[in-house]
Design a protein around this motif. Structure first.
Motif, PDB file in Angstrom:
ATOM      1  N   CYS A 118     -68.653  39.220  -2.545  1.00 47.28           N
ATOM      2  CA  CYS A 118     -67.381  38.579  -2.428  1.00 47.28           C
ATOM      3  C   CYS A 118     -67.380  37.094  -1.991  1.00 47.28           C
ATOM      4  O   CYS A 118     -67.936  36.846  -0.765  1.00 47.28           O
ATOM      5  CB  CYS A 118     -66.367  39.328  -1.752  1.00 47.28           C
ATOM      6  N   CYS A 126     -60.690  43.297   2.835  1.00 49.12           N
ATOM      7  CA  CYS A 126     -60.813  42.148   2.053  1.00 49.12           C
ATOM      8  C   CYS A 126     -59.588  42.189   1.031  1.00 49.12           C
ATOM      9  O   CYS A 126     -59.375  43.418   0.262  1.00 49.12           O
ATOM     10  CB  CYS A 126     -62.219  42.098   1.135  1.00 49.12           C
ATOM     11  N   TYR A 127     -58.601  41.138   0.745  1.00 54.28           N
ATOM     12  CA  TYR A 127     -57.742  41.350   0.042  1.00 54.28           C
ATOM     13  C   TYR A 127     -58.148  41.216  -1.455  1.00 54.28           C
ATOM     14  O   TYR A 127     -57.278  41.687  -2.169  1.00 54.28           O
ATOM     15  CB  TYR A 127     -56.891  39.994   0.188  1.00 54.28           C
ATOM     16  N   ALA A 128     -59.156  40.853  -1.840  1.00 52.50           N
ATOM     17  CA  ALA A 128     -59.844  40.739  -3.159  1.00 52.50           C
ATOM     18  C   ALA A 128     -60.568  42.180  -3.359  1.00 52.50           C
ATOM     19  O   ALA A 128     -60.962  42.134  -4.583  1.00 52.50           O
ATOM     20  CB  ALA A 128     -60.734  39.623  -3.383  1.00 52.50           C
ATOM     21  N   HIS A 177     -64.836  35.672  -1.246  1.00 51.08           N
ATOM     22  CA  HIS A 177     -63.645  35.276  -0.501  1.00 51.08           C
ATOM     23  C   HIS A 177     -63.779  35.828   0.856  1.00 51.08           C
ATOM     24  O   HIS A 177     -63.476  35.086   2.023  1.00 51.08           O
ATOM     25  CB  HIS A 177     -62.363  36.170  -0.942  1.00 51.08           C
ATOM     26  N   CYS A 178     -64.628  37.135   0.909  1.00 44.27           N
ATOM     27  CA  CYS A 178     -64.862  37.508   2.442  1.00 44.27           C
ATOM     28  C   CYS A 178     -66.187  37.397   3.002  1.00 44.27           C
ATOM     29  O   CYS A 178     -66.440  37.629   4.235  1.00 44.27           O
ATOM     30  CB  CYS A 178     -64.224  39.017   2.542  1.00 44.27           C
ATOM     31  N   HIS A 179     -67.007  37.107   2.208  1.00 47.29           N
ATOM     32  CA  HIS A 179     -68.377  36.882   2.789  1.00 47.29           C
ATOM     33  C   HIS A 179     -69.047  37.797   3.348  1.00 47.29           C
ATOM     34  O   HIS A 179     -69.489  37.515   4.624  1.00 47.29           O
ATOM     35  CB  HIS A 179     -68.557  35.518   3.260  1.00 47.29           C
ATOM     36  N   HIS A 194     -67.735  44.084  -0.447  1.00 47.75           N
ATOM     37  CA  HIS A 194     -66.698  43.384   0.355  1.00 47.75           C
ATOM     38  C   HIS A 194     -66.764  43.887   1.907  1.00 47.75           C
ATOM     39  O   HIS A 194     -67.030  44.851   2.037  1.00 47.75           O
ATOM     40  CB  HIS A 194     -65.245  43.691  -0.428  1.00 47.75           C
TER      41      HIS A 194
END
Length: 102
Positions: free
Chosen positions: A87, A59-61, A89-91, A55
């Motif tokens: 991730c 990153c929120y995830a 979400h955040c790549h 991540h």
């Protein structure tokens, strides 16, 4: 009567101002002591202990400690090259320039 046992609204403004200033000072101290957000995070898997994901820091995830380990840019890149999942979400793979050739 002590200030702790005063009925609501019976405290003077100076006591309330002092308590407010103390809360603000404590909050500022907590912010100052908070460790910095790592640039990159490796998520540890559950059970087997193998890395489960990479991540971008913040990153929120991303999981919280103890399942998240702050790492250097080089360590994050190496994990991606070793097929640890990026991730979605955040790549982090895009930020690190690691492109999947498949």
């Amino acid at each position: 009567m002590t200030p702790e046992t005063w009925p609501p609204g019976a405290r003077d403004d100076s006591t309330a101002d002092t308590e407010k200033a103390q809360r603000q000072a404590e909050q500022a101290e907590g912010e100052r002591r908070r460790p910095p957000v790592p640039g990159w995070i490796i998520e540890e898997g559950v059970g087997d202990g193998l890395p489960a994901g990479v991540h971008v820091g913040g990153c929120y995830a991303a999981p919280k400690w103890p399942r998240a380990l702050g790492v250097s840019r080089e360590q994050a890149r190496e994990a991606l090259y070793q097929q640890v999942l990026a991730c979605p979400h955040c790549h982090p793979d895009k930020d690190l320039g690691v492109v999947d050739s498949a």
